[in-house]
Design a protein around this motif. Structure first.
Motif, PDB file in Angstrom:
ATOM      1  N   UNK A  53       0.629   2.719   2.341  1.00  0.00           N
ATOM      2  CA  UNK A  53      -0.504   1.839   2.700  1.00  0.00           C
ATOM      3  C   UNK A  53      -1.505   1.936   1.624  1.00  0.00           C
ATOM      4  N   UNK A  54      -1.927   3.270   0.992  1.00  0.00           N
ATOM      5  CA  UNK A  54      -2.816   3.303   0.385  1.00  0.00           C
ATOM      6  C   UNK A  54      -2.817   2.944  -1.141  1.00  0.00           C
ATOM      7  N   UNK A  55      -1.767   3.381  -1.536  1.00  0.00           N
ATOM      8  CA  UNK A  55      -1.344   3.246  -3.113  1.00  0.00           C
ATOM      9  C   UNK A  55      -0.447   2.131  -3.351  1.00  0.00           C
ATOM     10  N   UNK A  56      -0.071   1.349  -2.689  1.00  0.00           N
ATOM     11  CA  UNK A  56       0.696   0.375  -3.098  1.00  0.00           C
ATOM     12  C   UNK A  56       0.017  -0.606  -3.910  1.00  0.00           C
ATOM     13  N   UNK A  57       0.571  -1.206  -5.010  1.00  0.00           N
ATOM     14  CA  UNK A  57      -0.259  -2.204  -5.870  1.00  0.00           C
ATOM     15  C   UNK A  57      -0.834  -3.346  -4.889  1.00  0.00           C
ATOM     16  N   UNK A  58      -2.185  -3.409  -5.132  1.00  0.00           N
ATOM     17  CA  UNK A  58      -2.754  -4.482  -4.306  1.00  0.00           C
ATOM     18  C   UNK A  58      -2.890  -4.350  -2.671  1.00  0.00           C
ATOM     19  N   UNK A  59      -2.955  -3.157  -2.469  1.00  0.00           N
ATOM     20  CA  UNK A  59      -3.108  -2.545  -0.878  1.00  0.00           C
ATOM     21  C   UNK A  59      -4.470  -2.098  -0.748  1.00  0.00           C
ATOM     22  N   UNK A  60      -4.310  -1.131   0.245  1.00  0.00           N
ATOM     23  CA  UNK A  60      -5.878  -1.003   1.027  1.00  0.00           C
ATOM     24  C   UNK A  60      -6.946  -0.392   0.113  1.00  0.00           C
ATOM     25  N   UNK A  61      -6.337   0.482  -0.784  1.00  0.00           N
ATOM     26  CA  UNK A  61      -7.158   1.111  -1.739  1.00  0.00           C
ATOM     27  C   UNK A  61      -7.868   0.328  -2.569  1.00  0.00           C
ATOM     28  N   UNK A  62      -7.203  -0.645  -3.303  1.00  0.00           N
ATOM     29  CA  UNK A  62      -7.746  -1.311  -4.321  1.00  0.00           C
ATOM     30  C   UNK A  62      -8.529  -2.404  -3.362  1.00  0.00           C
ATOM     31  N   UNK A  63      -8.236  -2.739  -2.250  1.00  0.00           N
ATOM     32  CA  UNK A  63      -9.298  -3.930  -1.650  1.00  0.00           C
ATOM     33  C   UNK A  63     -10.597  -3.173  -1.086  1.00  0.00           C
ATOM     34  N   UNK A  64     -10.443  -1.850  -1.114  1.00  0.00           N
ATOM     35  CA  UNK A  64     -12.067  -1.418  -0.502  1.00  0.00           C
ATOM     36  C   UNK A  64     -12.965  -1.421  -1.622  1.00  0.00           C
ATOM     37  N   UNK A  65     -13.867  -1.613  -1.427  1.00  0.00           N
ATOM     38  CA  UNK A  65     -15.289  -1.729  -2.185  1.00  0.00           C
ATOM     39  C   UNK A  65     -15.782  -0.451  -2.462  1.00  0.00           C
ATOM     40  N   UNK A  66     -16.438  -0.189  -3.639  1.00  0.00           N
ATOM     41  CA  UNK A  66     -17.205   0.973  -3.902  1.00  0.00           C
ATOM     42  C   UNK A  66     -18.346   1.135  -2.805  1.00  0.00           C
ATOM     43  N   UNK A  67     -18.633   2.408  -2.286  1.00  0.00           N
ATOM     44  CA  UNK A  67     -19.544   2.614  -1.176  1.00  0.00           C
ATOM     45  C   UNK A  67     -18.914   2.483   0.390  1.00  0.00           C
ATOM     46  N   UNK A  68     -17.771   2.142   0.410  1.00  0.00           N
ATOM     47  CA  UNK A  68     -17.007   2.266   1.678  1.00  0.00           C
ATOM     48  C   UNK A  68     -16.393   3.655   1.861  1.00  0.00           C
ATOM     49  N   UNK A  69     -16.077   4.127   3.079  1.00  0.00           N
ATOM     50  CA  UNK A  69     -15.582   5.120   3.310  1.00  0.00           C
ATOM     51  C   UNK A  69     -13.968   5.067   4.328  1.00  0.00           C
ATOM     52  N   UNK A  70     -13.283   5.978   3.591  1.00  0.00           N
ATOM     53  CA  UNK A  70     -12.022   5.951   4.214  1.00  0.00           C
ATOM     54  C   UNK A  70     -11.986   7.153   5.176  1.00  0.00           C
ATOM     55  N   UNK A  71     -11.425   6.953   6.670  1.00  0.00           N
ATOM     56  CA  UNK A  71     -11.248   7.933   7.432  1.00  0.00           C
ATOM     57  C   UNK A  71      -9.721   8.082   7.799  1.00  0.00           C
ATOM     58  N   UNK A  72      -9.233   9.245   7.193  1.00  0.00           N
ATOM     59  CA  UNK A  72      -7.723   9.208   7.754  1.00  0.00           C
ATOM     60  C   UNK A  72      -7.741  10.080   8.895  1.00  0.00           C
ATOM     61  N   UNK A  73      -7.224   9.531   9.908  1.00  0.00           N
ATOM     62  CA  UNK A  73      -7.090  10.425  11.299  1.00  0.00           C
ATOM     63  C   UNK A  73      -5.428  10.467  11.575  1.00  0.00           C
ATOM     64  N   UNK A  74      -4.728  10.531  10.372  1.00  0.00           N
ATOM     65  CA  UNK A  74      -3.171  10.955  10.620  1.00  0.00           C
ATOM     66  C   UNK A  74      -2.878  12.273  10.497  1.00  0.00           C
ATOM     67  N   UNK A  75      -2.037  12.918  11.164  1.00  0.00           N
ATOM     68  CA  UNK A  75      -1.640  14.333  11.028  1.00  0.00           C
ATOM     69  C   UNK A  75      -0.820  14.248   9.617  1.00  0.00           C
ATOM     70  N   UNK A  76      -1.798  14.884   8.409  1.00  0.00           N
ATOM     71  CA  UNK A  76      -1.242  14.551   7.123  1.00  0.00           C
ATOM     72  C   UNK A  76      -1.050  15.829   6.572  1.00  0.00           C
ATOM     73  N   UNK A  77      -0.535  15.890   5.387  1.00  0.00           N
ATOM     74  CA  UNK A  77      -0.240  17.040   4.364  1.00  0.00           C
ATOM     75  C   UNK A  77      -1.380  17.023   3.461  1.00  0.00           C
ATOM     76  N   UNK A  78      -2.248  18.339   3.372  1.00  0.00           N
ATOM     77  CA  UNK A  78      -3.476  18.256   2.490  1.00  0.00           C
ATOM     78  C   UNK A  78      -3.023  18.037   1.139  1.00  0.00           C
ATOM     79  N   UNK A  79      -1.623  18.570   0.746  1.00  0.00           N
ATOM     80  CA  UNK A  79      -1.195  18.379  -0.595  1.00  0.00           C
ATOM     81  C   UNK A  79      -0.885  16.932  -0.973  1.00  0.00           C
ATOM     82  N   UNK A  80      -0.332  16.235  -0.069  1.00  0.00           N
ATOM     83  CA  UNK A  80       0.122  14.707  -0.420  1.00  0.00           C
ATOM     84  C   UNK A  80      -1.273  13.907  -0.532  1.00  0.00           C
TER      85      UNK A  80
END
Length: 302
Positions: free
Chosen positions: A79-106
């Motif tokens: 979701x975050x790194x696909x070309x033209x996807x979420x990260x590219x769409x976020x403007x500077x100054x925004x906040x990303x809150x990841x609430x997924x049970x996730x891997x710190x390394x990944x």
């Protein structure tokens, strides 16, 4: 009613947990644009009071806060790194809150890329399951800058019990604490099941044994609360067995990398992996216990 003073939110992932969380944010007055890889979720999102976004990028565009609540690390990366996807769409100054049970390394390289774009990042994986998601009483394991947590505390208070929103420290600490909480719960499930199987085989009534254990030094939340589901034949189908194995693999690999003895936890991981081999990637957090029951030729039913 929408409150123009509240930040606009993009919300990605409206499954069993994400949809009630999305609904709570909309009910609190946030303008929420929600997206999911399953377009059939649109009607549920609209019924929850949010606006449907046809893609992750559309949900992120113009959002002051982007929340991701996804099945696991690979989905977040996609979701975050696909070309033209979420990260590219976020403007500077925004906040990303990841609430997924996730891997710190990944997540680390994704976070670094976000920060280079001027997007600040907070992790807040959740505990408590679907009932807590609906009630807005989730347990949040927060990692990231303290000032960023303070800034978004009102938003997180909508989703979690304010007394159980715990700041663990810097980036990665929230993910790690959530993995450890799940590890201990999985381990308690296995150990409790083995004890109950032996007790029943030895002739002790399960209800009486549970009462004895619950009032002893061996008591735990699993004994006091979660045995209700198991005794009713419910293997907790709110979470996939493959996801349980994924989390256990992540945390045991972390222990190996950091040189921490982890023999018991490796055994828990292997037991869950055997259950996955036996039953496949189906829902059921307690299917490792089903495997033990099958091997013992007993069912843990009072």
């Amino acid at each position: 009613m929408l409150d123009s003073r509240l930040p606009k939110i993009g919300f990605i992932g409206v499954g069993r947990m994400g949809l009630p969380m999305c609904a709570n944010l909309a009910r609190a007055g946030h303008r929420v644009h929600a997206s999911d890889v399953r377009p059939e979720r649109e009607k549920d999102v609209v019924a929850a009071g949010a606006l449907w976004a046809a893609s992750a990028a559309e949900a992120a565009a113009g959002a002051e806060v982007l929340v991701t609540m996804l099945p696991g690390p690979e989905e977040v990366r996609a979701v975050m790194l696909a070309p033209g996807d979420a990260l590219e769409a976020l403007a500077a100054g925004a906040t990303w809150i990841d609430m997924t049970s996730n891997s710190p390394a990944l997540v680390a390289p994704i976070r670094e890329q976000a920060e280079r774009r001027g997007v600040r990042v907070l992790e807040a994986p959740v505990g408590g399951g679907v009932p807590a998601a609906r009630a807005g009483t989730l347990h949040l394991f927060v990692g990231g800058p303290a000032d960023l947590l303070a800034r978004h505390r009102p938003l997180l208070d909508v989703l979690g019990d304010p007394e159980r929103i715990i700041h663990l420290g810097g980036p990665g600490t929230g993910y790690t604490a959530k993995l450890l909480a799940n590890l201990l719960w999985f381990g308690q499930a296995i150990a409790t099941a083995e004890a109950l199987l032996l007790g029943r085989r030895a002739g002790i009534d399960l209800a009486v044994l549970r009462e004895a254990l619950g009032s002893s030094a061996a008591s735990s939340t699993f004994v006091r609360r979660d045995l209700d589901a198991l005794f009713a034949g419910d293997y907790l189908e709110s979470f996939g067995l493959d996801r349980c194995c994924e989390e256990l693999e992540t945390v045991t690999a972390m222990a190996d990398e950091l040189g921490v003895p982890f023999e018991l936890s490796h055994l828990v991981e292997r037991t869950y992996q055997r259950a996955l081999d036996r039953y496949g990637a189906v829902d059921g957090e307690l299917l490792a216990i089903a495997l033990l029951e099958e091997q013992a030729g007993l069912r843990l039913r009072p």
